[in-house]
Design an enzyme around this catalytic site. Structure first.
Site, PDB file in Angstrom:
ATOM      1  N   GLU A 282       0.851  -1.181   0.000  1.00  0.00           N
ATOM      2  CA  GLU A 282       0.000   0.000   0.000  1.00  0.00           C
ATOM      3  C   GLU A 282       0.890   1.234   0.000  1.00  0.00           C
ATOM      4  O   GLU A 282       1.930   1.276   0.659  1.00  0.00           O
ATOM      5  CB  GLU A 282      -0.866  -0.018   1.265  1.00  0.00           C
ATOM      6  N   LYS A 360      -9.868   0.149  -1.937  1.00  0.00           N
ATOM      7  CA  LYS A 360     -10.106  -0.202  -0.546  1.00  0.00           C
ATOM      8  C   LYS A 360     -11.549   0.109  -0.165  1.00  0.00           C
ATOM      9  O   LYS A 360     -12.036   1.225  -0.359  1.00  0.00           O
ATOM     10  CB  LYS A 360      -9.135   0.553   0.362  1.00  0.00           C
ATOM     11  N   CYS A 410      -4.271  -3.281   4.160  1.00  0.00           N
ATOM     12  CA  CYS A 410      -3.962  -2.821   5.512  1.00  0.00           C
ATOM     13  C   CYS A 410      -5.038  -3.219   6.520  1.00  0.00           C
ATOM     14  O   CYS A 410      -5.232  -4.398   6.800  1.00  0.00           O
ATOM     15  CB  CYS A 410      -3.726  -1.310   5.508  1.00  0.00           C
TER      16      CYS A 410
END
Length: 543
Positions: A282, A360, A410
């Site tokens: 990321e 995301k 994440c």
């Protein structure tokens, strides 16, 4: 004061089950201690408000010890505020738990059945509040769920049967059984003067059932991992620590380009196998390679050298003011053969190297976006540094070089659905591109590693973690870490992972275990409330 001290101790024990300490069994002791301090004692059973206070104290200590990294560079008040909010959920747990325990431990007929009911009720009520805080408000905060502290424990195989909800339910049930047994063994029956040993002994059914479930999970057939995929995980590192990471975009991209170029040299020299896919973290290229022609050309050149797609973590403006998506692009330069590859020509030079994309979906409040932005920016100037990200709406499934991949960016790895959805749709590998640079040398990255290990067992899937600054890792479907980098150092993890057998009972059941465990909690509380109304609180009971 004694109850409060023990409640605080339970919070510390609960935190010790997670990295950096990582003692899985302390979670069982933590729940047991909470049950002991919330259980009725003699003529002075605690009221619901006392249980709420005890739960609040336990939760506050737990989260202050678990997530101090939240305020590492923005100020300690950030972790204090988050800890207080999360502790409110444990306060609600405590308020209901004293009611359940009072009904279950009230002297009367069928003591074994009622004691077992109290144990299951406490476990179910814990599940309710883990689910609530993992979902609400603003998407929830699942960090610190009981299951994520069990990566090194013998109960981990349960994740393959019922996911993190079942694993957490059994951990809390074991703790509740231990706590109730202690209460029964030290208590004397008011009429006979004897201790209710038979009821305490009956609680042995709980660990016996847990052992049976673990054995069942171990014997449950899993898919055969019949194929292999060559992968490379790139950790480029960052120039400096702290929030200034976001001002280092070009340097971070250059780091990942350099480390990948060195790896390409080794591939061309024949010292390492040619990869089927390469995973970047990321934020590896917060300079959008779709808009920056030089960045696009540099990534394309490496993709061609490796003859493989590169999964690139980047930030893509939406065109609506400051809004952007936190995205992973499957960058495959082979899709654009014939395009002009001279410097300054990348994406947009007549070809589209983006073979697939994941935006995301579970974005984090106060970090990636700011609820009630005007209010918080007025109260806390640091709030202006919060992102303007918007969530994606995909299923987390991308295809790279013919390999189906799940992408959980994440914090997404903490959400059950973010891991389960792409795997239920055919993903053979779960990737976790992450940027932990803003959390320094804290335990955050190791807590995330533990979550990823639980997910590997939960779905019988290899998991690849690519972090800008570490810890990056290759995790087998059995949850064991096969390769791991150090922190804040450039590194490459080249590995061959087995695929073809992804999916477990937990993958197929989806949210059913969560619903069942919560139902147990609601039913137990309803029964306890009815039972308590039949037995009014006396003037001797604690206020």
């Amino acid at each position: 004061m004694t109850r409060l001290a023990f409640a605080a101790a339970s919070g510390a024990l609960l935190a010790a089950s997670f990295p950096p300490v990582g003692l899985w069994w302390t979670a069982v002791l933590a729940i047991a201690l909470l049950v002991v301090v919330m259980a009725p004692s003699g003529d002075h059973p605690p009221r619901a408000r006392t249980g709420a206070l005890l739960g609040l104290v336990s939760g506050l200590v737990f989260f202050l010890l678990l997530v101090p990294w939240v305020g590492m560079y923005v100020g300690a008040y950030a972790s204090w505020g988050l800890s207080l909010v999360e502790a409110l959920y444990l306060a609600a747990f405590g308020a209901g738990t004293v009611v359940i325990l009072r009904a279950g431990l009230d002297p009367g007929p069928r003591p074994v059945a009622r004691a077992l009911g109290a144990v299951l009720g406490v476990a179910g009520w814990w599940s309710v509040w883990e689910w609530v805080r993992s979902s609400w408000p603003w998407g929830g905060f699942p960090w610190g769920r009981l299951a994520f502290g069990q990566a090194d424990g013998p109960l981990l195989p349960l994740a393959s049967l019922g996911g993190t909800p079942l694993l957490g339910f059994v951990v809390s049930a074991l703790g509740a059984a231990l706590g109730v047994a202690v209460v029964l063994l030290v208590r004397r029956d008011a009429d006979s003067g004897r201790r209710p040993v038979r009821a305490a002994a009956g609680l042995l059914a709980v660990p016996l059932v847990a052992v049976g479930l673990v054995a069942g999970a171990a014997l449950t057939p899993t898919g055969e991992h019949t194929e292999t995929v060559e992968v490379a995980v790139i950790q480029g590192n960052v120039p400096r620590l702290g929030l200034d990471f976001n001002a280092q975009r070009r340097a971070v991209l250059d780091n990942h380009l350099d480390v990948t170029a060195d790896y390409a040299d080794d591939v061309e020299a024949g010292t390492v196998a040619r990869p089927d896919l390469v995973l970047w973290p990321e934020n590896a290229s917060d300079i959008s390679p779709l808009d920056d022609r030089l960045a696009g050309a540099q990534i394309s050149a490496l993709s061609r050298r490796l003859d493989a797609p590169i999964l690139v973590g980047t930030v893509l403006p939406t065109g609506q003011g400051r809004e952007a998506t936190n995205s992973t692009l499957v960058w495959d330069a082979r899709a654009g053969e014939g395009a002009d590859d001279s410097e300054g020509a990348g994406a947009g030079a007549g070809s589209d190297p983006v073979a697939d994309r994941h935006d995301k979906k579970y974005i984090q409040p106060f970090g990636e976006w700011l609820p009630m932005r005007g209010l918080f920016e007025a109260l806390f100037p640091i709030a202006q540094s919060a992102g303007h990200f918007v969530p994606g709406d995909g299923d987390g499934l991308v295809t790279a070089n013919g390999v189906e991949l799940g992408v959980a960016i994440c914090f997404e790895i903490a959400f059950d659905a973010a891991a389960r959805e792409p795997l239920s749709r055919g993903a053979q590998i779960l990737t976790v591109p992450t940027n932990n640079a803003t959390f320094g040398h804290s335990a955050m990255t190791y807590q995330q590693l533990a979550m990823s290990r639980v997910r590997a067992v939960e779905h019988d899937v290899p998991v690849l973690i690519a972090a800008t600054s570490g810890v990056s890792a290759v995790i087998g479907p059995d949850g064991h870490v096969r390769q791991e980098t150090g922190i804040f150092e450039p590194a490459v993890l080249a590995a061959q992972v087995e695929v073809g057998g992804v999916g477990t009972v937990a993958t197929r059941l989806g949210g059913v275990p969560q619903a069942v465990s919560c139902l147990v909690g609601f039913v137990a509380l309803a029964w306890a409330l009815v039972h308590t109304r039949r037995r009014p609180v006396t003037r001797h009971e604690e206020t």
